[in-house]
Motif scaffolding. Structure first.
Motif, PDB file in Angstrom:
ATOM      1  N   THR C 178       8.541   8.777  -4.176  1.00  0.00           N
ATOM      2  CA  THR C 178       6.947   8.566  -3.362  1.00  0.00           C
ATOM      3  C   THR C 178       7.123   7.233  -2.539  1.00  0.00           C
ATOM      4  N   GLU C 179       6.705   7.659  -1.400  1.00  0.00           N
ATOM      5  CA  GLU C 179       6.830   6.423  -0.362  1.00  0.00           C
ATOM      6  C   GLU C 179       6.028   5.539  -0.700  1.00  0.00           C
ATOM      7  N   PRO C 180       6.759   4.083  -0.436  1.00  0.00           N
ATOM      8  CA  PRO C 180       5.731   3.069  -0.672  1.00  0.00           C
ATOM      9  C   PRO C 180       4.554   2.792   0.211  1.00  0.00           C
ATOM     10  N   PHE C 181       3.667   2.073  -0.175  1.00  0.00           N
ATOM     11  CA  PHE C 181       2.543   1.916   0.703  1.00  0.00           C
ATOM     12  C   PHE C 181       3.009   0.731   1.847  1.00  0.00           C
ATOM     13  N   ASP C 182       3.721  -0.114   1.418  1.00  0.00           N
ATOM     14  CA  ASP C 182       4.061  -1.185   2.294  1.00  0.00           C
ATOM     15  C   ASP C 182       5.644  -1.292   1.933  1.00  0.00           C
ATOM     16  N   TYR C 183       6.596  -0.950   2.821  1.00  0.00           N
ATOM     17  CA  TYR C 183       8.122  -1.081   2.411  1.00  0.00           C
ATOM     18  C   TYR C 183       8.685  -2.292   2.054  1.00  0.00           C
ATOM     19  N   GLU C 184       7.841  -3.408   2.688  1.00  0.00           N
ATOM     20  CA  GLU C 184       8.552  -5.008   2.468  1.00  0.00           C
ATOM     21  C   GLU C 184       7.788  -5.509   1.233  1.00  0.00           C
ATOM     22  N   TRP C 185       6.702  -5.143   0.980  1.00  0.00           N
ATOM     23  CA  TRP C 185       6.005  -5.921  -0.157  1.00  0.00           C
ATOM     24  C   TRP C 185       6.077  -5.007  -1.471  1.00  0.00           C
ATOM     25  N   GLU C 186       6.291  -3.765  -1.589  1.00  0.00           N
ATOM     26  CA  GLU C 186       6.126  -2.974  -2.856  1.00  0.00           C
ATOM     27  C   GLU C 186       7.006  -1.783  -2.442  1.00  0.00           C
ATOM     28  N   PRO C 187       8.442  -1.900  -2.768  1.00  0.00           N
ATOM     29  CA  PRO C 187       9.191  -0.886  -2.302  1.00  0.00           C
ATOM     30  C   PRO C 187       8.764   0.328  -3.224  1.00  0.00           C
ATOM     31  N   THR C 188       8.531   0.206  -4.266  1.00  0.00           N
ATOM     32  CA  THR C 188       8.402   1.272  -5.240  1.00  0.00           C
ATOM     33  C   THR C 188       6.885   0.995  -5.988  1.00  0.00           C
ATOM     34  N   PRO C 189       6.033   2.272  -5.421  1.00  0.00           N
ATOM     35  CA  PRO C 189       4.747   1.854  -6.077  1.00  0.00           C
ATOM     36  C   PRO C 189       4.366   2.264  -7.340  1.00  0.00           C
ATOM     37  N   HIS C 190       3.354   1.488  -8.100  1.00  0.00           N
ATOM     38  CA  HIS C 190       3.118   1.827  -9.308  1.00  0.00           C
ATOM     39  C   HIS C 190       1.789   1.619  -9.705  1.00  0.00           C
ATOM     40  N   ASP C 191       1.253   1.762 -10.913  1.00  0.00           N
ATOM     41  CA  ASP C 191      -0.294   1.725 -11.280  1.00  0.00           C
ATOM     42  C   ASP C 191      -1.179   2.526 -10.020  1.00  0.00           C
ATOM     43  N   GLU C 192      -2.064   1.614  -9.749  1.00  0.00           N
ATOM     44  CA  GLU C 192      -3.045   2.333  -8.919  1.00  0.00           C
ATOM     45  C   GLU C 192      -2.626   2.923  -7.563  1.00  0.00           C
ATOM     46  N   ILE C 193      -1.614   2.236  -7.026  1.00  0.00           N
ATOM     47  CA  ILE C 193      -1.071   2.722  -5.718  1.00  0.00           C
ATOM     48  C   ILE C 193      -0.618   4.125  -5.870  1.00  0.00           C
ATOM     49  N   LEU C 194       0.286   4.054  -6.743  1.00  0.00           N
ATOM     50  CA  LEU C 194       0.960   5.309  -7.267  1.00  0.00           C
ATOM     51  C   LEU C 194       0.157   6.445  -7.585  1.00  0.00           C
ATOM     52  N   ASP C 195      -1.082   5.897  -8.233  1.00  0.00           N
ATOM     53  CA  ASP C 195      -1.906   6.840  -8.593  1.00  0.00           C
ATOM     54  C   ASP C 195      -2.731   7.718  -7.444  1.00  0.00           C
ATOM     55  N   LYS C 196      -3.044   6.773  -6.660  1.00  0.00           N
ATOM     56  CA  LYS C 196      -3.688   7.331  -5.429  1.00  0.00           C
ATOM     57  C   LYS C 196      -2.642   7.900  -4.419  1.00  0.00           C
ATOM     58  N   HIS C 197      -1.587   7.782  -4.544  1.00  0.00           N
ATOM     59  CA  HIS C 197      -0.362   8.420  -3.802  1.00  0.00           C
ATOM     60  C   HIS C 197      -0.492   9.743  -4.270  1.00  0.00           C
ATOM     61  N   GLN C 198      -0.544  10.148  -5.491  1.00  0.00           N
ATOM     62  CA  GLN C 198      -0.313  11.279  -6.318  1.00  0.00           C
ATOM     63  C   GLN C 198      -1.481  11.915  -5.967  1.00  0.00           C
ATOM     64  N   ARG C 199      -2.586  11.439  -5.802  1.00  0.00           N
ATOM     65  CA  ARG C 199      -3.925  12.319  -5.663  1.00  0.00           C
ATOM     66  C   ARG C 199      -3.910  12.780  -4.198  1.00  0.00           C
ATOM     67  N   GLY C 200      -2.859  12.202  -3.314  1.00  0.00           N
ATOM     68  CA  GLY C 200      -2.940  12.639  -2.039  1.00  0.00           C
ATOM     69  C   GLY C 200      -3.240  11.546  -1.019  1.00  0.00           C
ATOM     70  N   LYS C 201      -4.155  10.580  -1.367  1.00  0.00           N
ATOM     71  CA  LYS C 201      -4.457   9.667  -0.579  1.00  0.00           C
ATOM     72  C   LYS C 201      -3.208   8.725  -0.410  1.00  0.00           C
ATOM     73  N   VAL C 202      -2.509   8.722   0.765  1.00  0.00           N
ATOM     74  CA  VAL C 202      -1.383   8.047   0.954  1.00  0.00           C
ATOM     75  C   VAL C 202      -1.626   6.550   1.344  1.00  0.00           C
ATOM     76  N   ILE C 203      -2.552   6.483   2.252  1.00  0.00           N
ATOM     77  CA  ILE C 203      -3.051   5.186   2.627  1.00  0.00           C
ATOM     78  C   ILE C 203      -3.977   4.571   1.827  1.00  0.00           C
ATOM     79  N   VAL C 204      -4.007   3.286   1.504  1.00  0.00           N
ATOM     80  CA  VAL C 204      -5.042   2.863   0.865  1.00  0.00           C
ATOM     81  C   VAL C 204      -6.320   2.468   1.462  1.00  0.00           C
TER      82      VAL C 204
END
Lengths: 385, 386, 204
Positions: C178-204
């Motif tokens: 899964t693509e990270p939200f911000d490459y330099e801050w959090e390369p691998t998303p987890h918790d709620e960002i990962l959740d949002k990503h998997q629900r289809g909302k990529v940009i928070v």
């Protein structure tokens, strides 16, 4: 058998007592007039001699392969233009070849002839850019470059008339070409081809026996044949090192077996920059021969075969390769029955040719490192994809 | 300091300070145009009459370009790297400019400036030729200062290469001038120029021709012009010793380089091409100044031509060329000059014989040295596979 | 379909220019290797890949053209199986996830090829033998497979990231990346960002 990892030449750093000497570490960084794109070389210098060199790339990485996994097969055809952005027609052909292996499509005669014509014109364009930029790196402030580009402009005009764009042509389709060439194009192409040897003769007379070029490129960047084969070098670089391996003769894809042409290669086991330069000049002459034969033999007909409406190949794997001007450009496709490829892989000749950059540059001067890089002929769009 | 002396100094130096920078501006225009034509382009052709509304309509072949460039360079921001040595960063371009300007004053150009049309020459120095060579050595120091003070590895490389190159090419330069000094018997520049009055230019003698060629090649190396422009090689070390210079300091370096070109060409003209000699100076004395400047421009044109044509030499080849080729040749040239001087040349046959023998000796020496240095550089044959 | 005089159109499966049975000697020499008919590839036995490669090099296969990785997620495959009583039933089985490293090998001396060699490994801690000591062209390409897929090559002289930057975490070409939200801050998303990503909302 040849050892796979080449050894650096015996190089000893003499440490003198009482003197605090060290190596100068220069990063010939991404912004540099001669690195042909965003490419970095971290060199360690002892005076002017290169002691260690490590190439760093990835500045242009766009993850083209993953993009193609989310797109239809035909949808990633424009993206193949952007791989090696000097030779867009050849990239298109390699991809079309690989896809046509997945599904049995017959390509009409006229399309095959036009494909060969476009590919050989692309080869001319690429070698022109190479000889121009190579001598530019040597220091001739752009004069041979602009002479070569004068010819390149004529060919790019031909591309524009045929496909609508000078460089990012997007001209090939699975089963043929997108559209036929306009009226009079073949005559114009013939004019360009007929007047090309004049430029080649002038160029050869001016450059190939120039003493400064001879002394700066001979003996620089030697690449032995065993190392070249083991390192997977293909294209004119391999032929300059002594191995005659040309995919147009080995695989005989397209209709290349109908044309008479020779493949120039170098016989001594030297493989230096001069050899690569001259092999490319000679290849241009052979391309002119192929073009003349193709322009003679082309006839009227359709240019697009019967490709299926929705390109949904059955599960299979295929590896299709062509002789791009820089080497062997291959596409490895894994189809799984859906309209999108499961795995799409580009085998970039420029990246593989860079394997031996360090071996060739060790022990040479820093000025030679730039020339050796220029003679490998890389394009960063292909190295990084 | 009598007022006469002050007046003489001003009359001798101020015109030079005015004329040569104007010639410099014209030379930059000429270089860009000539290089462009060699490269199948056009060159600057838009900037015309400056500071007027008619700059577009009367574009005057782009002659207003140098003025536009000068104004641009004046207004650029002066960037100095943070850890650079500010004092030497500032001093280097000034030190590059002063020796070149100084040498210009000692060239024997006879400007007729006073009402009574008496030619007033610059300081008549007895050891002018030695002074030239001593002062041009300061250029090396300036370039090294620039390279070191910039705190940039590319500049350092450029500076090191520059020192090696300029120091090693001074020796053939001096030795080829020694031949002329030997023949004339004096170091005074005015006397050397006058010894070639009429058409007795030293370039028309066999040893003078060889010495002129060696001098010209060495002068290309002294001023860092192509094919010896390794210190400022654009494709490898971006701009060499003046990578970190911007704005007015860069303009000073540029000016210094071109004025050095003028100075060394002026020296070549004095030593070999007859100084101000040329047709018509008996009737119109100020024509000698015109001839001098015309000859300087001929040499500059050849320098520009070589820049657009030849690729660059590598550092070790450059040093090998100086030490193993030019140096033995210039020493041999001195011997040949002595030989040609002491053989009596009464009739035309002995003159031609002396020419042929001298040039023959030098040619064979050149070939032999070339073979010794680079024995296996030659075009090769290639094979074809079916 | 091919007109006379036109070059042979190769069949899918890609054994162009090589005889159909060219993999027989390999299977004789290394009996534990498998032959994948559908892909036309030799699957190297575990731990013997380098020996196999060196044997091939001795046979004249001196040019390794392409090295790539393929990622297969765990999936369910429905197959039609005929039971003993002749009834055709559909059986579902889960095929475990695996990673393949595919090598396309040619011989320049004999001008034949391609020979496809695959090394299989699991998806957690994937590890295969590096063939760089045999063919030098694998050096940069195996680095790329390490970078983009995460496969560890034992015996590789210089295994580090090649296309992504050195501090990057994650392996982009994997199918479950899964693509990270911000490459330099959090390369691998987890918790709620990962959740949002998997629900289809990529940009928070």
């Amino acid at each position: 058998m040849s050892s796979a990892t080449a050894t650096a030449p015996n190089y000893e750093l003499i440490q003198q007592d009482g003197l605090d000497t060290g190596l100068l570490e220069v990063s010939m960084g991404p912004h540099h007039p001669s690195t042909h794109g965003v490419f970095r070389m971290d060199v360690k210098l002892d005076g002017e001699t290169v002691v260690d060199l490590s190439p760093v790339f990835g500045y242009l990485h766009r993850n083209h392969e993953k993009l193609a996994e989310n797109m239809s097969y035909l949808g990633s055809m424009p993206f193949t233009d952007r791989l090696d952005y000097f030779n867009s027609m050849t990239n298109n052909w390699a991809y079309a070849l690989a896809a046509e292996k997945l599904v049995e499509i017959e390509v009409p005669e006229r399309a095959e002839y036009l494909r060969v014509i476009m590919a050989e014109l692309t080869r001319l364009v690429n070698h022109l850019s190479l000889v121009g930029f190579f001598v530019n790196d040597l220091g001739a402030l752009g004069t041979p470059l602009l002479y070569a580009f004068r010819e390149r402009e004529k060919i790019l005009d031909l591309f524009e008339q045929a496909s609508g764009a000078r460089m990012m042509c997007n001209y090939f389709r699975f089963g043929g070409l997108r559209n036929d060439v306009p009226e009079g194009w073949l005559d114009r192409a013939r004019e360009v081809v007929d007047r090309f040897p004049v430029f080649l003769d002038e160029y050869e007379k001016l450059l190939c026996e120039n003493e400064i070029i001879l002394s700066r490129t001979q003996g620089v960047g030697n690449l032995s044949r065993d190392l070249a084969i083991s390192a997977g070098i293909t294209g004119p670089m391999l032929r300059a090192s002594g191995e005659r391996y040309d995919l147009r003769k080995v695989d005989r894809y397209g209709i290349y077996d109908r044309f008479q042409f020779r493949v120039p290669y170098s016989d001594g086991d030297v493989g230096d920059c001069y050899d690569r330069f001259i092999v490319r000049m000679l290849e241009m002459r052979e391309s002119i021969g192929i073009l003349k034969q193709a322009l003679d033999g082309i006839e009227h007909g359709p240019v697009l075969g019967n490709a299926p409406k929705v390109f949904k190949p059955k599960p299979a794997e295929v590896y299709g390769r062509v002789e791009a001007p820089k080497g062997e450009l291959g596409f490895y496709l894994i189809a799984d029955g859906t309209p999108k490829p499961y795995r799409y892989r580009v085998r970039p000749p420029s990246l593989i040719n860079l394997t031996v950059l360090r071996d060739m540059c060790l022990g040479q001067k820093v000025a030679d490192a730039v020339i050796i890089l220029g003679s490998i002929d890389i394009v960063l769009g292909e190295v990084d994809r | 300091m009598s007022p006469d002396l002050v007046r003489d100094i001003l009359i001798a130096t101020v015109p030079l300070m005015v004329i040569f920078p104007t010639l410099f501006a014209f030379t930059t225009w000429l270089e860009r145009k000539a290089l462009a034509r060699i490269q199948n382009r056009i060159g600057p052709n838009k900037v015309g009459v400056p500071l007027t509304r008619y700059g577009g309509r009367f574009s005057l072949f782009g002659l207003g370009q140098p003025l536009a460039d000068g104004i641009k360079m004046l207004f650029k921001e002066n960037i100095v790297p943070r850890d650079a040595d500010r004092l030497f960063h500032l001093l280097a371009p000034i030190l590059a400019l002063i020796p070149a300007m100084l040498v210009l004053c000692f060239l024997p150009i006879e400007f007729p400036w006073t009402e009574s049309l008496l030619p007033v020459q610059a300081f008549l120095l007895d050891g002018a030729v030695i002074f030239f060579f001593a002062i041009t050595g300061l250029n090396t120091l300036a370039i090294f200062m620039a390279g070191w003070a910039s705190r940039n590895k590319y500049s350092l490389l450029g500076g090191m290469r520059a020192i090696a190159q300029m120091v090693s090419y001074e020796i053939p330069l001096v030795l080829s001038a020694v031949v002329v000094v030997m023949m004339v018997g004096s170091l005074n520049a005015a006397e050397i120029a006058n010894a070639q009055a009429g058409w007795n230019w030293f370039v028309f003698t066999p040893w003078g021709l060889a010495a002129f060629v060696i001098f010209f090649i060495a002068s290309l190396a002294e001023t860092n012009r192509s094919p010896f422009d390794l210190p400022e090689a654009e494709s490898e070390i971006i701009a060499g010793y003046f990578t970190e210079y911007s704005g007015f300091k860069f303009a000073l370096f540029f000016l210094g380089e071109y004025i050095a070109m003028f100075a060394i060409s002026g020296l070549a003209v004095t030593l070999f091409l007859g100084g101000g000699a040329g047709p018509g100076i008996a009737t119109l004395p100020w024509l000698s100044a015109m001839w001098f400047i015309a000859k300087i421009f001929a040499l500059i044109a050849v320098m520009i031509w070589l820049r657009g044509t030849l690729p660059r030499l590598r550092v070790d080849q450059l040093m090998g060329f100086a030490w193993k080729f030019l140096l033995p040749l210039s020493i041999l040239n001195i011997l040949v000059a002595g030989f040609a001087h002491f053989i009596p040349q009464e009739n035309i046959v002995s003159k031609v014989a002396v020419w042929v023998v001298s040039l023959g000796i030098l040619y064979m020496a050149a070939k032999g040295l070339n073979q010794l240095n680079r024995p296996n550089v030659r075009p090769r044959d290639y094979k074809y596979a079916e | 379909m091919a007109a006379p005089g036109q070059s042979q159109r190769p069949t899918a499966g890609g054994s162009h220019g090589v005889s159909e049975r060219s993999h027989e000697p390999v299977l004789q020499q290394f009996p534990e290797a498998e032959w994948d008919e559908a892909a036309g590839a030799i699957i190297a036995p575990l731990g013997q890949a380098r020996a196999l490669a060196e044997w091939l090099l001795g046979q004249g296969v001196d040019y390794c053209s392409n090295v790539t990785g393929v990622d297969y997620l765990e999936r369910e495959v429905k197959e039609k199986v005929t039971g003993e009583d002749g009834k055709v039933e559909t059986v579902t089985r889960t095929e475990p996830g695996r990673m393949d490293v595919v090598y396309h090998l040619y011989s320049m001396r004999k001008q034949t090829g391609p020979l496809v060699l695959k090394q299989r490994t699991g998806r957690e801690h994937p590890q295969v033998q590096s063939l760089t000591p045999v063919w030098r062209s694998c050096e940069l390409q195996e680095r790329e497979v390490y970078d983009l897929f995460g496969v560890d090559f034992t015996g590789h002289p210089d295994q580090r990231r090649i296309l992504m930057w050195d501090e990057f975490e994650g392996h982009p070409m994997r199918k479950d990346y899964t693509e990270p939200f911000d490459y330099e801050w959090e390369p691998t998303p987890h918790d709620e960002i990962l959740d949002k990503h998997q629900r289809g909302k990529v940009i928070v």
